[in-house]
Write an enzyme that holds these catalytic residues in place. Structure first.
Site, PDB file in Angstrom:
ATOM      1  N   GLY A 196     -59.761  97.930  59.669  1.00 48.48           N
ATOM      2  CA  GLY A 196     -58.523  98.417  59.615  1.00 48.48           C
ATOM      3  C   GLY A 196     -57.823  98.825  60.881  1.00 48.48           C
ATOM      4  O   GLY A 196     -56.963  99.863  60.879  1.00 48.48           O
ATOM      5  N   SER A 287     -54.540  90.763  61.643  1.00 50.78           N
ATOM      6  CA  SER A 287     -55.656  91.352  61.238  1.00 50.78           C
ATOM      7  C   SER A 287     -55.517  91.275  59.612  1.00 50.78           C
ATOM      8  O   SER A 287     -54.489  91.694  59.046  1.00 50.78           O
ATOM      9  CB  SER A 287     -55.506  92.576  61.701  1.00 50.78           C
ATOM     10  N   ASN A 357     -59.009  84.180  63.701  1.00 48.87           N
ATOM     11  CA  ASN A 357     -59.292  85.536  63.485  1.00 48.87           C
ATOM     12  C   ASN A 357     -60.306  85.640  62.361  1.00 48.87           C
ATOM     13  O   ASN A 357     -60.530  84.472  61.878  1.00 48.87           O
ATOM     14  CB  ASN A 357     -57.950  86.303  63.062  1.00 48.87           C
TER      15      ASN A 357
END
Length: 506
Positions: A196, A287, A357
């Site tokens: 996170g 992300s 990613n």
């Protein structure tokens, strides 16, 4: 009678009687040879006894030097087959193992005891590549996530990589998601993380990077501004010839992704604080562990965010401004999604794309005839982004498609510009009746009609030299590793470069 016997015995035993005194040997007949041997032996043993501590010290020093050279060489057996398994054994929690590794590398580097590349792979001119007009030592990079807070960029460069990416960094400090938030799947050499974007904030990272520049400036006898302006003849980010430092930036979790202006302010603040110390700024909008972040990959918000970052980067107070790249998700793989990202890239003026990613998907991760444990099956159900070798084929495919789309849009832009210029010239010639200097059938060209090709870096599933060559041949300029380094140890980059040289030679 008894009395006479006693008197006789006293007389015989008295010192005055000649028989009671031991017979003296003349001095010239005494056994001098034996004395001489004893004296000589004692004299000879003195230098040996004095040399013995010196010999011991020399042996210990030589042994220590051999151990030092071996253990600090990235090719050492221990870096692949001892250290990674030992970390997994000592630290069952993957995040604790990661923190221990970073702490160790930081302290070992400060003591000069860090692993470094000593092999012939340290100088590989045949692997040199040109990126953004700079000649890099090789096409291997280390992705963000290993050095989240810019604590060990130099220690990572020492492993042999030409590119090191630090971060991601948010404008304000944030803790990230609750722990545990990183998990191993050892049978697959895979990881799942849901950090996170835990970050100490842009101010902290800027302080780390600025102190690094100041230490370097003092070492070479320059001031900070001179180093940042390139007067040390090294890039202002990496501070090493043939190397490049990338700094990844992102928005804070609490910043509402629907408020694009607020998101822009997050990224712009990071640019203002970190751009002076970066060769390349990387905008993370991919992300999977920050709610709503991937929504920013839509054309309109992405174009506005990237445009703001590019504009701010151009204001950086140094001669050569940092380049800007955007990191995109491997899960946004539909043509319409990718074309929207490509449109935003060209519209905003960013210099390149980092393709890949971690992925939210869990399909196609287990190779055929590979059995994983029940615990690993359970781990695969954890929320977070997966990374591992089975991502390679997806990465290669994405690189090929992005290369084709980026180059195709470049070509379309060029054709459109040429057509517009030709129409304008024809109109002017018709009105004024003048000669434009070009034949009627010859298209007008200029240096401005061919935009510079957008650069692609690739990350995802790359663990060896062959995988690196696959993404490079697909159209990437740099092959970046993360999980491969976690499982392969400090010698991974050196090993990859050796394998690449062997593949090319074969």
């Amino acid at each position: 009678m008894a009395s006479s016997h006693r008197l006789a015995w006293r007389f015989l035993s008295s010192p005055a009687h000649p028989l009671s005194t031991p017979k003296r040997i003349p001095s010239h007949l005494r056994p001098r040879i034996a004395t001489r041997h004893a004296s000589t032996s004692s004299t000879d043993s003195q230098p040996i006894s004095r040399l013995r501590p010196w010999l011991y010290a020399t042996t210990v020093a030589a042994t220590g030097y051999v151990v030092y050279v071996y253990t600090t060489d990235t090719r050492a057996f221990v870096h692949r087959y001892v250290v990674p398994p030992l970390l997994r054994f000592v630290y069952p929690d993957a995040e604790e193992a990661h923190n221990a590794a970073v702490y160790s590398m930081k302290n070992l580097y400060s003591l000069g005891l860090h692993p470094r590349e000593r092999s012939p792979a340290a100088g590989t001119p045949e692997l040199s590549v040109s990126v953004f007009g700079s000649q890099l030592a090789n096409p291997v990079g280390i992705s963000a996530g290993l050095d989240k807070h810019a604590e060990i960029p130099d220690a990572l460069f020492a492993l042999g990589a030409a590119v090191v990416e630090v971060g991601g960094c948010t404008p304000r400090p944030q803790e990230g998601n609750p722990k545990p938030r990183m998990f191993r799947i050892p049978t697959l050499d895979g990881l799942i993380n849901r950090y996170g974007l835990n970050s100490r904030g842009a101010d902290n990272m800027a302080m780390q990077l600025r102190d690094r520049v100041r230490r370097f400036a003092k070492k070479v006898g320059l001031d900070e501004a001179s180093v940042l302006d390139g007067e040390a003849n090294v890039p202002p980010g990496s501070l090493l010839p043939g190397r490049m430092l990338l700094v990844q930036i992102a928005k804070n979790k609490e910043t509402d992704e629907r408020d694009v202006d607020a998101v822009k302010r997050d990224y712009v603040y990071c640019v203002q604080r970190l751009a002076p110390y970066a060769d390349v700024l990387v905008v993370n909008v991919s992300s999977p562990n920050t709610p709503g972040l991937r929504d920013l990959q839509a054309v309109e918000p992405l174009t506005r965010i990237l445009g703001a970052v590019v504009d701010e980067a151009k204001k950086t107070n140094r001669k050569e401004k940092p380049k800007v790249m955007v990191k995109v998700s491997p899960d946004e793989d539909e043509d319409t999604q990718m074309e929207g990202i490509v449109q935003a890239v060209w519209s905003s003026g960013v210099d390149g794309v980092i393709v890949g990613n971690t992925t939210k998907r869990r399909t196609g991760l287990i190779p055929p005839r590979v059995n994983i444990t029940a615990k690993e099956h359970a781990t695969l159900t954890e929320t977070g982004g997966y990374s591992g070798p089975m991502m390679l084929d997806r990465t290669v495919d994405l690189v090929k498609r992005y290369r084709r789309m980026l180059d195709g849009r470049s070509f379309q832009s060029t054709v459109a510009k040429v057509t517009a210029d030709e129409a304008a010239d024809a109109s002017i010639a018709a009105i004024e009746g003048t000669i434009t200097g070009f034949s009627e059938n010859e298209p007008k060209t200029s240096s401005n009609q061919h935009p510079e090709q957008k650069v692609i870096f690739a990350t995802g599933g790359i663990t060896n030299g062959r995988g690196a060559l696959e993404v490079l041949n697909a159209g990437a300029s740099i092959a970046m590793i993360y999980t491969g380094l976690v499982y392969g140890g400090a010698g991974t980059v050196t090993r990859m470069k050796r394998e690449m040289k062997e593949e090319v030679a074969a």
